[in-house]
Design an enzyme around this catalytic site. Structure first.
Site, PDB file in Angstrom:
ATOM      1  N   HIS A  37       0.830  -1.209   0.000  1.00  0.00           N
ATOM      2  CA  HIS A  37       0.000   0.000   0.000  1.00  0.00           C
ATOM      3  C   HIS A  37       0.867   1.262   0.000  1.00  0.00           C
ATOM      4  O   HIS A  37       1.625   1.473   0.955  1.00  0.00           O
ATOM      5  CB  HIS A  37      -0.886  -0.056   1.243  1.00  0.00           C
ATOM      6  CG  HIS A  37      -1.787   1.107   1.423  1.00  0.00           C
ATOM      7  ND1 HIS A  37      -1.806   1.846   2.589  1.00  0.00           N
ATOM      8  CD2 HIS A  37      -2.701   1.668   0.599  1.00  0.00           C
ATOM      9  CE1 HIS A  37      -2.715   2.800   2.483  1.00  0.00           C
ATOM     10  NE2 HIS A  37      -3.259   2.724   1.289  1.00  0.00           N
ATOM     11  N   ARG A  38       0.787   2.042  -1.061  1.00  0.00           N
ATOM     12  CA  ARG A  38       1.640   3.236  -1.267  1.00  0.00           C
ATOM     13  C   ARG A  38       3.119   2.838  -1.245  1.00  0.00           C
ATOM     14  O   ARG A  38       3.975   3.586  -0.781  1.00  0.00           O
ATOM     15  CB  ARG A  38       1.369   4.325  -0.227  1.00  0.00           C
ATOM     16  CG  ARG A  38      -0.106   4.685  -0.050  1.00  0.00           C
ATOM     17  CD  ARG A  38      -0.318   5.804   0.963  1.00  0.00           C
ATOM     18  NE  ARG A  38      -1.689   5.773   1.471  1.00  0.00           N
ATOM     19  CZ  ARG A  38      -2.147   6.478   2.484  1.00  0.00           C
ATOM     20  NH1 ARG A  38      -1.340   7.333   3.099  1.00  0.00           N
ATOM     21  NH2 ARG A  38      -3.400   6.378   2.893  1.00  0.00           N
TER      22      ARG A  38
ATOM     23  N   GLU B 254       0.455  -0.738  -4.829  1.00  0.00           N
ATOM     24  CA  GLU B 254      -0.627   0.240  -4.970  1.00  0.00           C
ATOM     25  C   GLU B 254      -0.025   1.632  -4.851  1.00  0.00           C
ATOM     26  O   GLU B 254       0.894   1.860  -4.054  1.00  0.00           O
ATOM     27  CB  GLU B 254      -1.660   0.024  -3.863  1.00  0.00           C
ATOM     28  CG  GLU B 254      -2.932   0.837  -4.011  1.00  0.00           C
ATOM     29  CD  GLU B 254      -3.004   2.115  -3.177  1.00  0.00           C
ATOM     30  OE1 GLU B 254      -4.029   2.799  -3.261  1.00  0.00           O
ATOM     31  OE2 GLU B 254      -2.030   2.438  -2.445  1.00  0.00           O
TER      32      GLU B 254
ATOM     33  N   ASP C 251      -1.137   6.160  -5.583  1.00  0.00           N
ATOM     34  CA  ASP C 251      -2.212   7.141  -5.783  1.00  0.00           C
ATOM     35  C   ASP C 251      -1.747   8.219  -6.758  1.00  0.00           C
ATOM     36  O   ASP C 251      -0.611   8.683  -6.658  1.00  0.00           O
ATOM     37  CB  ASP C 251      -2.550   7.809  -4.446  1.00  0.00           C
ATOM     38  CG  ASP C 251      -2.807   6.798  -3.348  1.00  0.00           C
ATOM     39  OD1 ASP C 251      -3.857   6.152  -3.369  1.00  0.00           O
ATOM     40  OD2 ASP C 251      -1.932   6.640  -2.465  1.00  0.00           O
TER      41      ASP C 251
ATOM     42  N   HIS D 191      -0.399  10.829  -2.104  1.00  0.00           N
ATOM     43  CA  HIS D 191      -1.719  10.434  -1.583  1.00  0.00           C
ATOM     44  C   HIS D 191      -2.682  11.596  -1.383  1.00  0.00           C
ATOM     45  O   HIS D 191      -3.830  11.555  -1.805  1.00  0.00           O
ATOM     46  CB  HIS D 191      -1.568   9.663  -0.263  1.00  0.00           C
ATOM     47  CG  HIS D 191      -2.893   9.247   0.305  1.00  0.00           C
ATOM     48  ND1 HIS D 191      -3.596  10.033   1.193  1.00  0.00           N
ATOM     49  CD2 HIS D 191      -3.659   8.155   0.067  1.00  0.00           C
ATOM     50  CE1 HIS D 191      -4.734   9.422   1.487  1.00  0.00           C
ATOM     51  NE2 HIS D 191      -4.794   8.283   0.825  1.00  0.00           N
TER      52      HIS D 191
ATOM     53  N   GLU E  94      -4.462   4.010  -8.206  1.00  0.00           N
ATOM     54  CA  GLU E  94      -5.674   4.611  -7.652  1.00  0.00           C
ATOM     55  C   GLU E  94      -5.746   6.067  -8.092  1.00  0.00           C
ATOM     56  O   GLU E  94      -4.814   6.842  -7.851  1.00  0.00           O
ATOM     57  CB  GLU E  94      -5.688   4.526  -6.124  1.00  0.00           C
ATOM     58  CG  GLU E  94      -6.998   5.103  -5.595  1.00  0.00           C
ATOM     59  CD  GLU E  94      -7.065   5.261  -4.084  1.00  0.00           C
ATOM     60  OE1 GLU E  94      -6.267   4.649  -3.354  1.00  0.00           O
ATOM     61  OE2 GLU E  94      -7.934   6.037  -3.655  1.00  0.00           O
TER      62      GLU E  94
ATOM     63  N   LYS F 191      -7.055   9.595  -7.626  1.00  0.00           N
ATOM     64  CA  LYS F 191      -7.529  10.299  -6.424  1.00  0.00           C
ATOM     65  C   LYS F 191      -8.458  11.459  -6.786  1.00  0.00           C
ATOM     66  O   LYS F 191      -8.142  12.629  -6.537  1.00  0.00           O
ATOM     67  CB  LYS F 191      -6.318  10.816  -5.641  1.00  0.00           C
ATOM     68  CG  LYS F 191      -5.761   9.750  -4.707  1.00  0.00           C
ATOM     69  CD  LYS F 191      -6.479   9.771  -3.377  1.00  0.00           C
ATOM     70  CE  LYS F 191      -6.062   8.642  -2.463  1.00  0.00           C
ATOM     71  NZ  LYS F 191      -7.159   7.746  -2.087  1.00  0.00           N
TER      72      LYS F 191
ATOM     73  N   ASP G 241       0.296  -1.978   4.596  1.00  0.00           N
ATOM     74  CA  ASP G 241       1.515  -1.177   4.779  1.00  0.00           C
ATOM     75  C   ASP G 241       2.714  -2.086   5.065  1.00  0.00           C
ATOM     76  O   ASP G 241       3.848  -1.623   5.074  1.00  0.00           O
ATOM     77  CB  ASP G 241       1.350  -0.220   5.976  1.00  0.00           C
ATOM     78  CG  ASP G 241       0.270   0.827   5.756  1.00  0.00           C
ATOM     79  OD1 ASP G 241      -0.222   0.939   4.618  1.00  0.00           O
ATOM     80  OD2 ASP G 241      -0.064   1.546   6.725  1.00  0.00           O
TER      81      ASP G 241
HETATM   82  O1  G3P Z   1      -6.558   1.462  -2.738  1.00  0.00           O
HETATM   83  C1  G3P Z   1      -6.726   1.131  -1.411  1.00  0.00           C
HETATM   84  C2  G3P Z   1      -6.406   2.276  -0.505  1.00  0.00           C
HETATM   85  O2  G3P Z   1      -5.220   2.882  -0.933  1.00  0.00           O
HETATM   86  C3  G3P Z   1      -7.496   3.298  -0.432  1.00  0.00           C
HETATM   87  O3  G3P Z   1      -7.303   4.268   0.530  1.00  0.00           O
HETATM   88  O4  G3P Z   1      -6.741   6.515   1.277  1.00  0.00           O
HETATM   89  O5  G3P Z   1      -5.004   4.732   1.297  1.00  0.00           O
HETATM   90  O6  G3P Z   1      -5.764   5.689  -0.851  1.00  0.00           O
HETATM   91  P1  G3P Z   1      -6.149   5.343   0.563  1.00  0.00           P
HETATM   92 MG    MG Z   2      -4.682   4.492  -2.280  1.00  0.00          MG
END
Ligand code: G3P
Ligand code: MG
Length: 252
Positions: A15-16, A42, A44, A57, A119, A121, A238
């Site tokens: 994640h990120r 993943e 953003d 993000h 993703e 945003k 994470d």
């Molecule tokens: O894509 C899953 C997750 O990243 C969504 O929430 O706020 O971390 O982008 P956020």
């Molecule tokens: Mg995200």
């Protein structure tokens, strides 16, 4: 492909990037995700003032860089002036906000053959034209990795579909529990990316047309084990290295 998991394995997405031990959404974070052999990554994307796809993000640069202000009010050159690593640890002071293109180049250079979840945003700012921009960039070449597009904004997903995107388009939901509305899931949506509570509270979720369900917000060992025991296709965490170890131990 090195150590590809079997078909029905719950995929682990960093994640990120590897957010637990690197500044999120930086090349260092993605490099670490590759290093631990995460199945997926993943990130953003937002649009800069001069319409460049940048990986960060928040709508503002305040939390994760040395600057202040909105991404959409700054040019790429201005964004590139900022230090995107020191807020996390001084050791990462050389990290910049990457463009999406720079991340793609890193993944190509490292022969990444897993999943890249982009993703978009558009939850707060619409970024008119962002879908076209993305479509154009992603069509300049073919990639050895699989691409998944996702957004909390259903209109963004509709626009991507209308452009003729052939990759996965995932419905992202659950920022708050009330926002989960599966009735808006349309046929072109290939998969559901839901907040963990949605599935865990309901015990079982009937996904329309058996679309793959991936869960975000899975950071504890307990949640990882729950996800691996439910019929979940993937998790966003994470802690990709920890998740990979737990999954491996469970399969032994
Ligand atoms: O894509 C899953 C997750 O990243 C969504 O929430 O706020 O971390 O982008 P956020
Ligand atoms: Mg995200």
């Amino acid at each position: 492909e090195k150590n590809s998991p079997p078909q029905d394995t719950c995929l682990i997405f960093a994640h990120r990037g590897s957010k637990c031990n690197r500044p999120e959404n930086t090349l260092a974070a993605f490099q670490e995700a590759l290093h631990v052999n995460s199945d997926g990554i993943e990130l953003d994307v937002h649009l800069s003032k001069d319409n460049q796809l940048v990986v960060i993000h928040d709508e503002k640069v305040n939390r994760t860089t040395s600057g202040r202000g909105r991404v959409c009010d700054m040019t790429l050159a201005q964004l590139k002036q900022l230090d995107a690593g020191s807020w996390f640890d001084k050791a990462f002071h050389k990290e910049k906000i990457p463009t999406l293109e720079e991340v793609l180049n890193l993944l190509l250079k490292e022969n990444f053959a897993g999943y890249l979840n982009i993703e978009i945003k558009t939850d707060i700012i619409n970024y008119p034209g962002i879908e076209k921009q993305l479509f154009t960039l992603m069509n300049t070449q073919t990639f050895p990795f699989k691409v998944i597009y996702s957004s909390f904004n259903i209109n963004t997903l509709r626009n991507l579909h209308a452009l003729g995107i052939k990759d996965e388009i995932a419905y992202l939901a659950g920022k708050t529990f009330q926002r989960v509305d599966l009735t808006v899931v349309e046929r072109f949506i290939t998969s559901l990316h839901l907040k963990k509570n949605y599935v865990f509270r309901h015990k079982k979720l009937l996904a329309p047309d058996n679309k793959p369900i991936r869960l975000w917000g899975i950071h504890s060992e307990k949640d990882m084990c729950l996800a691996f025991q439910h019929n979940i296709s993937g998790i966003f965490t994470d802690f990709p290295e920890k998740a990979l170890k737990i999954r491996k131990n469970q399969s032994n």
